[in-house]
Scaffold this motif. Structure first.
Motif, short mmCIF file in Angstrom:
data_model
loop_
_atom_site.label_atom_id
_atom_site.label_comp_id
_atom_site.label_asym_id
_atom_site.label_seq_id
_atom_site.Cartn_x
_atom_site.Cartn_y
_atom_site.Cartn_z
N LEU A 282 2.85 -3.34 -3.06
CA LEU A 282 3.41 -2.10 -3.62
C LEU A 282 2.55 -0.88 -3.27
CD1 LEU A 282 4.56 -3.36 -7.14
CD2 LEU A 282 6.01 -2.68 -5.22
N PHE A 283 1.23 -1.05 -3.41
CA PHE A 283 0.33 0.04 -3.04
C PHE A 283 0.53 0.40 -1.56
CE2 PHE A 283 -2.51 -0.81 -6.77
CZ PHE A 283 -2.56 0.48 -7.22
N GLY A 284 0.57 -0.65 -0.73
CA GLY A 284 0.75 -0.42 0.70
C GLY A 284 2.08 0.26 1.02
N GLY A 285 3.14 -0.18 0.32
CA GLY A 285 4.46 0.43 0.55
C GLY A 285 4.50 1.89 0.15
N ILE A 286 3.91 2.19 -1.02
CA ILE A 286 3.88 3.59 -1.47
C ILE A 286 3.03 4.44 -0.52
CG2 ILE A 286 3.16 5.12 -3.35
CD1 ILE A 286 3.72 2.81 -5.29
N PHE B 112 -5.25 5.90 -2.19
CA PHE B 112 -4.88 7.31 -2.19
C PHE B 112 -5.50 8.06 -1.01
CE2 PHE B 112 -5.80 11.73 -3.51
CZ PHE B 112 -4.50 12.17 -3.66
N LEU B 113 -6.75 7.75 -0.69
CA LEU B 113 -7.41 8.42 0.44
C LEU B 113 -6.73 8.09 1.76
CD1 LEU B 113 -11.20 8.03 -0.49
CD2 LEU B 113 -9.78 10.10 -0.58
N GLU B 114 -6.06 6.94 1.83
CA GLU B 114 -5.35 6.57 3.05
C GLU B 114 -4.25 7.59 3.36
OE1 GLU B 114 -4.93 5.19 6.25
OE2 GLU B 114 -5.70 3.39 5.26
N THR B 115 -3.72 8.20 2.32
CA THR B 115 -2.66 9.21 2.54
C THR B 115 -3.24 10.56 2.94
OG1 THR B 115 -2.65 9.95 0.22
CG2 THR B 115 -1.24 8.08 0.80
#
Length: 427
Positions: free
Chosen positions: A349-353, A298-301
């Motif tokens: 999936l996490f990476g794609g989102i 989440f912090l990556e976003t």
């Protein structure tokens, strides 16, 4: 009339006596199939208490287990030793096993039986406690070995096998178990077991009881819905999968607010996963690492880290997944190929989102406050410093201007203040 009823009073008492006698002569059967967990232990103890309350002739535990937890096994064994009725442990059906924890349960029974093509043994403490430290392993092995020998001697069975099963992981077939004095009966099925148990003497606490089971009616104690539901949740593969689904659902909802369904679905999955984790022993550090991975994704976003946060999230997810159930017996760990597959899929999936969320955040705004700036429209009423109404991008807005703008004049949006637009007339 009173004379009529007096004639039937003896018959009524006879019927009541016969009913209670028939109830007292029942033999109860409970099936234990799978790992020994707190759910399994609670169900077995419930069955034993029910059979005692019904004054049953005996309780048969049909056993097929790869092993389980020490604490749950101890609960079962202690209640078998204190039982008011005979407990018969029957390793069945054909192909079944009483491994690890099953050895102690079998040794604790008043009468031990096995079906053809079954085996018993391999009670090494690695399978029971999962301890890897050599000194601790030796202590656990000595403790369990003494416990197994004590159970065997209490029930008049072979203590040497009990010690070898713990210290050397010895496993034997039903024929070897009978010849070595580990069990008393080899039976084809439950009916055969009742026939062969007829007339045998067993010691229940301080009482010696002669079993009379051949003609006794058999009642199977069925699992209730709660027990079946919790047994399903005691599957580590399912619990781990629910945990991943829950994190993905909540992460998608946080990354794309307003979707609603992923958030609700994820919350339900997480609650079920935590319920399963309350049943299966787990490593809290592993759970913390898995939750940390979701936070890092989440912090990556929110922070420009050039992929470092995503890399840290994947590493945290992998390490947490590996140690989450790492100290459990093999039957209560996540299957390794399944674990790796879920980790790789979840990371993708996490990476794609995360990629979609970053792409969305970096797009030029097309709506909201920024999206209206510079847009043109039409005054649908006269616009003064006190206010008026304009039509912009298919919507009607309250607006004002420093100069008077007549109706139907083209305007340009200069600023948005709350729900009011500041506009100026176009040349």
């Amino acid at each position: 009339m009173m004379t009529f009823f007096k004639k039937f009073i003896p018959l009524i008492f006879f019927c009541l006596y016969f009913t209670s006698l028939a109830q007292a002569e029942k033999v109860f059967l409970v099936k234990v199939d799978g790992a020994i967990t707190p759910v399994t232990a609670n169900f077995v103890l419930y069955a034993l208490k029910y059979a005692e309350d019904q004054k049953g002739k005996a309780l048969i535990v049909e056993l097929d287990t790869p092993g389980g937890l020490v604490d749950s096994t101890r609960d079962i064994v202690k209640n078998f030793l204190q039982s008011e009725i005979p407990v018969i442990v029957y390793v069945s059906p054909q192909g079944a096993r009483a491994a690890s924890a099953g050895v102690f349960i079998l040794l604790a029974s008043h009468l031990a039986a096995m079906a053809p093509s079954t085996h018993v043994g391999a009670a090494h403490p690695v399978e029971l406690s999962g301890k890897a430290d050599p000194k601790m392993l030796e202590k656990v092995a000595n403790d369990l070995s003494a416990w197994a020998k004590n159970l065997a001697e209490t029930r008049g069975r072979n203590p040497d096998f009990a010690e070898l099963a713990v210290k050397k992981s010895k496993s034997i077939t039903e024929k070897e178990a009978l010849s070595m004095g580990v069990i008393e009966i080899i039976a084809q099925n439950v009916e055969d077991l009742l026939q062969k148990a007829e007339g045998r003497k067993v010691k229940v606490k301080e009482r010696e009881i002669i079993l009379k089971l051949k003609s006794a009616p058999l009642e199977v104690i069925q699992e209730d819905f709660k027990t079946r539901f919790l047994k399903v949740l005691a599957n580590p593969n399912l619990v781990y999968f629910l945990l991943m689904l829950g994190l993905l659902g909540l992460y998608f909802e946080l990354s794309h607010p307003g979707a609603i369904f992923p958030g609700v679905f994820g919350a339900i999955c997480l609650i079920l996963a935590f319920l399963g984790l309350s049943i299966i022993p787990m490593n809290y550090a592993g759970l913390a690492l898995i939750l940390l991975s979701g936070l890092l994704f989440f912090l990556e976003t929110q922070i420009t880290s050039h992929g470092l946060l995503t890399l840290g999230a994947i590493i945290s997810l992998l390490l947490g997944s590996l140690i989450l159930f790492g100290h459990n017996p093999p039957s209560l760990r996540v299957n390794q190929p399944f674990l790796i597959t879920v980790v790789l899929t979840s990371a993708a999936l996490f990476g794609g989102i995360t990629y979609l969320a970053i792409k969305t955040l970096r797009k030029e705004p097309v709506s909201g406050k920024e999206g209206l700036l510079g847009k043109t429209g039409r005054a649908i009423t006269e616009i003064t410093p006190s206010g008026g109404k304009v039509f912009v991008e298919g919507e009607i807005w309250q607006a004002y201007s420093d100069v008077n703008i007549s109706k139907d004049t083209k305007i340009e949006v200069i600023e948005k203040r709350g729900f009011t637009l500041y506009v100026k007339p176009l040349p």
